[in-house]
Design a protein around this motif. Structure first.
Motif, PDB file in Angstrom:
ATOM      1  N   ALA A 179       0.816  -1.220   0.000  1.00 15.33           N
ATOM      2  CA  ALA A 179       0.000   0.000   0.000  1.00 15.33           C
ATOM      3  C   ALA A 179       0.848   1.267   0.000  1.00 15.33           C
ATOM      4  CB  ALA A 179      -0.923  -0.002   1.222  1.00 15.33           C
ATOM      5  N   ARG A 180       2.167   1.120  -0.096  1.00 16.64           N
ATOM      6  CA  ARG A 180       3.055   2.288  -0.016  1.00 16.64           C
ATOM      7  C   ARG A 180       3.874   2.524  -1.281  1.00 16.64           C
ATOM      8  NH1 ARG A 180       2.373   0.554   5.183  1.00 16.64           N
ATOM      9  NH2 ARG A 180       2.140   2.225   6.733  1.00 16.64           N
ATOM     10  N   THR A 205       6.382   6.666  -4.214  1.00 15.07           N
ATOM     11  CA  THR A 205       5.901   6.634  -2.838  1.00 15.07           C
ATOM     12  C   THR A 205       4.809   7.685  -2.701  1.00 15.07           C
ATOM     13  OG1 THR A 205       7.529   8.262  -2.110  1.00 15.07           O
ATOM     14  CG2 THR A 205       8.172   5.932  -1.994  1.00 15.07           C
ATOM     15  N   SER A 206       4.261   7.816  -1.510  1.00 12.19           N
ATOM     16  CA  SER A 206       3.174   8.764  -1.286  1.00 12.19           C
ATOM     17  C   SER A 206       3.580  10.194  -1.613  1.00 12.19           C
ATOM     18  CB  SER A 206       2.688   8.674   0.164  1.00 12.19           C
ATOM     19  OG  SER A 206       3.770   8.833   1.071  1.00 12.19           O
ATOM     20  N   LYS A 237       6.588   7.032   4.742  1.00 17.78           N
ATOM     21  CA  LYS A 237       5.790   6.665   3.584  1.00 17.78           C
ATOM     22  C   LYS A 237       4.362   6.334   4.000  1.00 17.78           C
ATOM     23  CE  LYS A 237       9.450   7.213   1.184  1.00 17.78           C
ATOM     24  NZ  LYS A 237      10.211   8.019   2.131  1.00 17.78           N
ATOM     25  N   GLU A 238       3.403   7.011   3.379  1.00 22.22           N
ATOM     26  CA  GLU A 238       1.999   6.850   3.725  1.00 22.22           C
ATOM     27  C   GLU A 238       1.282   5.966   2.696  1.00 22.22           C
ATOM     28  OE1 GLU A 238       0.423  10.777   4.094  1.00 22.22           O
ATOM     29  OE2 GLU A 238       1.852  11.364   5.655  1.00 22.22           O
ATOM     30  N   THR A 239       0.021   5.683   2.971  1.00 27.33           N
ATOM     31  CA  THR A 239      -0.759   4.829   2.081  1.00 27.33           C
ATOM     32  C   THR A 239      -1.670   5.616   1.150  1.00 27.33           C
ATOM     33  OG1 THR A 239      -2.452   4.563   3.781  1.00 27.33           O
ATOM     34  CG2 THR A 239      -0.701   2.895   3.703  1.00 27.33           C
TER      35      THR A 239
END
Length: 384
Positions: free
Chosen positions: A217-218, A319-320, A375-377
Motif C-alpha cells: 500500500a506504499r 511513494t506517497s 511513507k503513507e498509504t
C-alpha cells in the motif's frame, strides 16, 4: 536446493538504482551478486526506454538539486572513462505561466547551489523559440548544461562495468526473504538459495509485490504513456541546439527534442492508473494518443499533422510523497528497500548508489525523508 555461495551483498533489480548501487559496492571491494527477473533495464522496468531528463531544478527542494549535481558529475566521469557518449547536453527549459512560484524557487535554489541558468521573459522566449506555442506562458528558465541521458544504454554500460569488476549477474526471479537459524536468505525460481551479509531490493514497481504487507500500500505503480512525433523532412527546428529539452510547469507535460532522429518526445507527468508491472498492456490507448495530438498542435503548431512514429508504455513507481524509499526492512536488519524513484529518479542513480553503499558499509547518517516511516498509504505528491 543447491549449495549456497555467500556474498557480501546481493542486489535484486538491475535498473538504474540497482546497477549504480552495485557499481559503488564493487568499487569498494564488495563481493556482489546482481539479480533481475527480466534483465537490465528490460522493457517492463521503469529504467527502460531510450531517454531520461537530467535536470538540476527542483523548486526549493535543494536536496535533490545537490544529488542531481553530484550525479551529473559521476555520469560524465563514467562516460569519459568508458568512452561511451550517452549524455546529450541539450539544456533544459522550464516554461511557466502566471503561477511562477516554483520556477522562482528553482532559480533561488540553483543560485545557492552554484548552477548556471538564464531567465527569459515572454518576448525573449518568442524570439529564441518561435517553434513553441507560448499561449499562457509568461517566462522561462534555461539550465544550459542539463540535458538527456540515453537510459537503457546507460544502465547496460554500468552493468558491463560492474561485471568487469567481477561482480556476478544472473537472470532469476526471487522470493521474499526468509529467516532460518538467525540468518536471512533468499531463494530463486530455480530453487537456488542466496546467502549474503546484506540484501538490497532495488526492484522498483515490484517492491509492493515482493513485500505486500509492508509495501503493498506504499508503492504506487502507475501506467505512463510516451509518444514520439516525426518532424518535417529537413526541418532542424525540433532538434538541438534549436530546441532544448522542455517542461511546461503548469501543464505537467515534458518532452525532448529530436534526438538520434527518433522524433519529438512528449509525455504527461500526471500519474496514470495503477498497474501490475508484469502484466499491464504496453500498447498506448487511442484516447491518450488523441489527447497528445491536440496538445502537440497547441504547443508545437508546425507538428499539428505530424505522425506518431514511436510509442512506449512504462510505469512510474512512486511513494506517497515522491521521495525515495531507502531504508531497512523493519524485521530484517540486513535487508534494504531502495525504490520510489519513478518520474524523477533515473538521473540520481550515481548519487543514490553512493548513498546506499554508505548506509551499508559506513553506517552513514540517513535522510529522514527516505525512511519507511515517512511513507503513507495515500498519495500526496510533493516531489516533481
Amino acid at each position: 536446493m543447491g549449495e549456497a555461495k555467500r556474498y557480501d551483498v546481493v542486489v535484486i533489480g538491475a535498473g538504474v538504482f540497482g546497477a549504480w548501487t552495485a557499481w559503488h559496492l564493487t568499487r569498494r571491494g564488495q563481493r556482489v551478486l546482481l539479480v533481475d527477473a527480466y534483465g537490465p533495464a528490460n522493457a517492463r522496468s521503469s529504467s527502460a526506454g531510450e531517454s531520461r531528463i537530467i535536470r538540476m531544478g527542483y523548486g526549493a527542494d535543494e536536496l535533490y538539486t545537490r544529488w542531481s549535481q553530484s550525479s551529473l558529475v559521476q555520469w560524465k566521469e563514467f562516460f569519459a572513462a568508458t568512452n561511451q557518449p550517452l549524455f546529450h547536453e541539450t539544456g533544459v527549459l522550464w516554461l511557466t505561466g502566471k503561477d511562477d512560484l516554483r520556477v522562482r524557487q528553482t532559480a533561488e535554489a540553483l543560485t545557492r547551489c552554484g548552477v548556471p541558468f538564464t531567465r527569459f521573459e515572454r518576448r525573449e522566449l518568442e524570439k529564441r523559440y518561435p517553434q513553441i506555442g507560448l499561449d499562457d506562458i509568461t517566462s522561462g528558465l534555461l539550465e544550459p548544461h542539463s540535458g538527456v541521458l540515453l537510459a537503457r544504454r546507460c544502465v547496460a554500460a554500468v552493468m558491463d562495468e560492474v561485471v568487469r569488476r567481477r561482480a556476478e549477474y544472473r537472470v532469476a526471479q526471487v522470493a521474499e526473504p526468509q529467516k532460518a537459524n538467525g540468518r536471512v536468505f533468499v531463494t530463486t525460481n530455480t530453487g537456488e538459495r542466496l546467502d549474503a551479509d546484506h540484501f538490497v531490493f532495488a526492484c522498483g514497481a515490484w517492491l509492493g509485490k515482493l513485500f505486500p504487507e509492508i509495501l503493498g500500500a506504499r508503492i504506487f505503480p502507475s501506467r505512463q504513456e510516451v509518444f514520439f512525433f516525426g518532424v518535417p523532412a529537413g526541418d532542424q527546428r525540433f532538434a538541438p541546439p534549436a530546441l532544448p529539452t522542455w517542461l511546461f510547469q503548469e501543464d505537467e507535460v515534458y518532452g525532448m527534442p529530436d534526438l538520434e532522429t527518433r522524433g519529438l518526445k512528449i509525455a504527461v507527468d500526471q500519474h496514470g492508473e495503477r498497474v501490475d508491472p508484469d502484466t499491464q498492456s504496453r500498447v498506448v490507448s487511442a484516447e491518450s494518443a488523441e489527447k497528445v495530438r491536440r496538445y502537440v498542435a497547441r504547443r508545437f503548431p508546425a507538428l499539428r499533422d505530424a505522425p506518431i512514429v514511436e510509442t512506449r508504455v512504462c510505469q512510474y513507481e512512486n511513494t506517497s510523497s515522491g521521495d525515495f524509499l531507502i531504508d531497512r526492512h523493519p524485521e530484517m536488519d540486513n535487508v534494504w528497500f531502495v525504490g520510489g524513484g519513478s518520474g524523477h529518479g533515473f538521473k540520481h542513480g550515481p548519487a543514490l548508489g553512493e548513498y546506499v553503499a554508505g548506509q551499508i558499509l559506513d553506517g552513514a547518517e540517513s535522510e529522514k525523508r527516505f525512511s519507511l516511516m515517512s511513507k503513507e498509504t495515500a498519495q500526496r505528491r510533493a516531489v516533481y
